[in-house]
Design an enzyme around this catalytic site. Structure first.
Site, short mmCIF file in Angstrom:
data_model
loop_
_atom_site.label_atom_id
_atom_site.label_comp_id
_atom_site.label_asym_id
_atom_site.label_seq_id
_atom_site.Cartn_x
_atom_site.Cartn_y
_atom_site.Cartn_z
N HIS A 102 43.32 40.94 34.17
CA HIS A 102 43.26 39.97 33.39
C HIS A 102 43.35 40.44 31.88
O HIS A 102 44.04 40.05 31.03
CB HIS A 102 41.87 39.27 33.38
CG HIS A 102 41.52 38.60 34.72
ND1 HIS A 102 42.63 37.88 35.39
CD2 HIS A 102 40.58 38.43 35.39
CE1 HIS A 102 42.18 37.67 36.58
NE2 HIS A 102 40.90 37.75 36.52
N HIS A 135 45.10 34.62 37.35
CA HIS A 135 44.88 33.14 36.47
C HIS A 135 44.92 33.16 35.04
O HIS A 135 45.25 31.99 34.72
CB HIS A 135 43.78 32.35 37.31
CG HIS A 135 42.66 32.83 36.67
ND1 HIS A 135 41.56 34.56 37.20
CD2 HIS A 135 41.59 32.33 35.67
CE1 HIS A 135 40.59 34.23 36.52
NE2 HIS A 135 40.63 33.08 35.68
N LYS A 141 46.68 30.25 31.62
CA LYS A 141 45.93 29.68 30.47
C LYS A 141 46.94 29.46 29.41
O LYS A 141 47.66 30.46 28.86
CB LYS A 141 44.65 30.49 30.02
CG LYS A 141 43.56 30.85 30.93
CD LYS A 141 42.45 31.79 30.21
CE LYS A 141 41.68 32.31 31.41
NZ LYS A 141 40.76 31.27 32.05
N GLU A 199 31.50 37.22 29.24
CA GLU A 199 31.04 36.22 30.21
C GLU A 199 29.45 35.98 29.97
O GLU A 199 28.70 36.95 29.60
CB GLU A 199 31.32 36.57 31.46
CG GLU A 199 32.95 36.76 31.87
CD GLU A 199 33.03 36.89 33.20
OE1 GLU A 199 33.07 36.01 33.92
OE2 GLU A 199 33.36 37.92 33.69
N LYS A 204 44.39 37.16 43.55
CA LYS A 204 43.90 38.58 43.21
C LYS A 204 42.54 38.66 44.23
O LYS A 204 42.16 37.71 44.64
CB LYS A 204 43.38 38.23 41.95
CG LYS A 204 42.33 39.46 41.39
CD LYS A 204 41.88 38.92 40.06
CE LYS A 204 40.87 39.96 39.29
NZ LYS A 204 39.44 39.60 39.85
N ASP A 213 37.54 44.46 38.49
CA ASP A 213 37.66 42.96 38.45
C ASP A 213 38.48 42.51 37.37
O ASP A 213 38.94 41.55 37.44
CB ASP A 213 36.36 42.57 38.41
CG ASP A 213 36.05 41.16 38.72
OD1 ASP A 213 36.85 40.65 39.75
OD2 ASP A 213 35.23 40.26 37.90
N LYS A 220 29.43 40.99 32.06
CA LYS A 220 28.76 39.89 32.55
C LYS A 220 27.42 39.90 31.89
O LYS A 220 26.90 40.87 31.44
CB LYS A 220 28.55 40.13 33.91
CG LYS A 220 29.55 40.36 34.95
CD LYS A 220 30.25 38.92 35.51
CE LYS A 220 31.45 39.16 36.61
NZ LYS A 220 32.13 38.15 36.53
C1 BG6 Z 1 37.73 36.58 38.14
C2 BG6 Z 1 36.80 37.55 38.19
O1 BG6 Z 1 39.16 37.09 38.52
O2 BG6 Z 1 37.77 36.06 36.63
C3 BG6 Z 1 35.48 36.82 37.90
O3 BG6 Z 1 36.89 37.89 39.60
C4 BG6 Z 1 35.32 36.45 36.07
O4 BG6 Z 1 34.38 37.87 37.76
C5 BG6 Z 1 36.75 35.57 36.29
O5 BG6 Z 1 34.41 35.95 36.09
C6 BG6 Z 1 37.03 35.12 34.80
O6 BG6 Z 1 37.94 34.17 34.70
P1 BG6 Z 1 37.70 32.91 33.59
O7 BG6 Z 1 38.99 32.27 33.67
O8 BG6 Z 1 36.57 32.24 33.93
O9 BG6 Z 1 37.48 33.54 32.19
#
Ligand code: BG6
Length: 524
Positions: free
Chosen positions: A268, A206, A210, A244, A176, A263, A364
């Site tokens: 995601h 990613h 999970k 987050e 990504k 993002d 965030k």
């Molecule tokens: C990433 C984003 O793809 O995923 C980040 O670029 C984000 O900004 C992150 O913090 C979140 O992933 P995870 O696995 O920490 O929830």
């Protein structure tokens, strides 16, 4: 400490020796961006965990390519330091036997990704490794900035390194971000598909690595009780949250032209949406699953700006620590209009979901770290409780906790003990940690292993990526044309902008609180 944490070096190797059927086929992984953050933090720790799990074959090699002038030894040393620090932070120590198993198979190649000569030298190194390994399967891992994806693949093609034969494969993992909007994603797909066939391309999201995300399909389709209720007759709405507690950290430059919507949402959050809302595939075959996801994304209504809220954090306190405003972060413009929070109301135009809103939010520096999906069922009719003290019947909510407290809970109503009919909301809770020893994982193990065995189910197909961008494109355009006038509009450490609450309030609904609580607060 778990059994998985304490397993000794001997035990790890014994597992590898005794489970040959679970091992990936002989292969060479070529990592572009060998010295980068992604390689250090995720790819190498994942490979190390795969060694410990006995998933890699003896005929395995890693070739790291990067521009810095380094030797194989200094490269291995820097990775080893990183891994040690990573394991120490989790109370563990490096398994020397597993690590040396890997380092014996590692080789560093200095090279500029823009130079054809790098690729002809790489060809020589791969030939030599193939001769030693007696296998010519190669996985090219593009752990590089997205501007290199297309050029590196073109160079690989020109050097003849992507050519497959009947018995050997060549695959490419692309990280990504895959494009930054629909036109750029289409252009990147076209560029890659000039050199590679679709089944050679593994586009990573990613979130699909999970465990809890993969479990959503099992929950829905391996249990008889959920699927009959999984539709507009029984479900009132769904909330998907990825909150987050970090700010943009050192990524200001990237984030300034990305923002929360790009993002997190078409990638995601849409993966979570797909898992929860797609139609049952006819099998777990990669294309069967990916076709259903694509279909779902095509069914998402164009998102109107009136169904979306954006936010940007000001200074505040996050979990007791002072946090500075987004506009004061390094590499961020003092008058930045980039959003660090997005909330959306989505409609899905199909028979199953017509009229059921899906509310998505991500941000965030919020009040707690949690990624979860809450399925709100319709309320029971009130009629039975006429003439009793019951004024309100809480709805059933099935909450899938993706992270950090992985598990699932179902809230339902129970009679509070006593002479009166009084109803209370209670909860049934399943926590992974109560059933399974924690598996040491960075979340990339399954993805890398799946790619080595040729299972693309948890990777994105070209049309799936494009369909997801397509669903958010109108909103991206609308936000670009009308920059927010009220930024910053939420304090770091809060639950996000007030407008996000109004988005649900106008439908007579409310967000679940963003909480890091691990269990029912009433239980303590
Ligand atoms: C990433 C984003 O793809 O995923 C980040 O670029 C984000 O900004 C992150 O913090 C979140 O992933 P995870 O696995 O920490 O929830």
């Amino acid at each position: 400490m778990s059994e998985a944490d304490t397993i000794g070096p001997k035990a790890a190797v014994t597992t590898a020796m005794t489970a040959p059927d679970r091992r990936a086929p002989p292969a060479i992984i070529t990592i572009f961006g060998a010295r980068g953050d992604l390689t250090k933090r995720l790819v190498m720790p994942a490979l190390y965990n795969l060694v410990r799990a006995g998933r890699l074959p003896d005929e395995f090699a890693i070739v790291g390519v990067d521009i810095a002038d380094q030797t194989t030894e200094t490269w291995c040393n820097s990775l080893s330091e990183m891994l040690q620090a990573f394991l120490r932070a989790r109370g563990g120590a490096i398994d020397e036997q597993a690590w040396s198993w890997l380092t014996q198979r590692m080789e560093y190649l200095r090279g500029d990704f823009a130079e054809p000569e790098t690729f002809s030298r790489l060809g020589g190194v791969l030939k030599e490794r193939e001769r030693q390994n007696n296998a010519a399967n190669v996985l090219f891992y593009l752990a590089v900035a997205d501007r290199f994806f297309g050029p590196v693949v073109e160079q690989l093609g020109r050097a003849g390194l992507t050519r497959q034969s009947d018995r050997t494969w060549r695959r490419v993992i692309v990280e990504k971000p895959f494009g930054h909007d629909l036109p750029s994603a289409e252009a990147l797909n076209a560029q890659l598909l000039k050199v590679l066939s679709e089944d050679q391309i593994y586009r990573i999201d990613h979130f699909l690595g999970k465990e809890t995300v993969q479990n959503i399909l099992v929950l829905r389709f391996a249990n008889g009780i959920f699927e009959p209720l999984w539709n507009r007759d029984h479900i009132d709405h769904v909330q998907i949250t990825a909150a987050e507690i970090v700010g943009v950290e050192h990524r200001g430059r990237f984030y300034e032209h990305t923002g929360a919507l790009r993002d997190m949402v078409p990638n995601h959050l849409f993966q979570l949406l797909a898992m929860i809302a797609m139609e049952p595939p006819i099998s777990f075959d990669a294309d069967a699953v990916r076709s259903k996801k694509t279909e779902l994304f095509h069914a998402v209504h164009p998102i109107s700006p009136t169904d979306a809220v954006r936010g940007q954090y000001s200074a505040g306190v996050v979990l007791g620590r002072q946090a500075s405003a987004y506009r004061r972060e390094p590499d961020v413009a003092p008058d930045s209009k980039t959003e660090t929070y997005a909330a959306l109301k989505l409609g899905i135009d199909n028979w199953r979901w017509a009229g059921v809103p899906f509310y998505l939010r991500t941000g965030k520096y919020l009040s707690a770290r949690t990624t979860e999906i809450a399925v709100h069922f319709r309320q029971a009719p009130h009629v039975l409780f006429r003439g009793t003290a019951v004024e309100h019947l809480p709805a059933n909510i099935l909450t899938l906790r993706i992270q950090p407290d992985e598990g699932l809970s179902l809230s339902f109503s129970a009679k509070r003990p006593g002479a009166e009919i009084e109803i209370d909301g209670v909860e049934m809770n399943f926590a992974y940690r109560d059933y399974y020893a924690p598996v040491v994982s960075v979340g990339y193990e399954t993805l890398i292993y799946d790619c080595l065995i040729g299972d693309a189910t948890m990777f994105q197909r070209a049309d799936t990526v494009e369909a997801a961008w397509c669903a958010v494109q109108d909103l991206l355009d609308a936000w670009a044309h009308a920059p927010a006038g009220d930024f910053p509009n939420y304090a770091a450490g809060s639950a996000g902008p007030d407008a996000a609450d109004r988005l649900l309030a106008r439908d007579g609904r409310a967000w679940l609180p963003i909480t890091g609580l691990t269990s029912n607060p009433r239980a303590s």
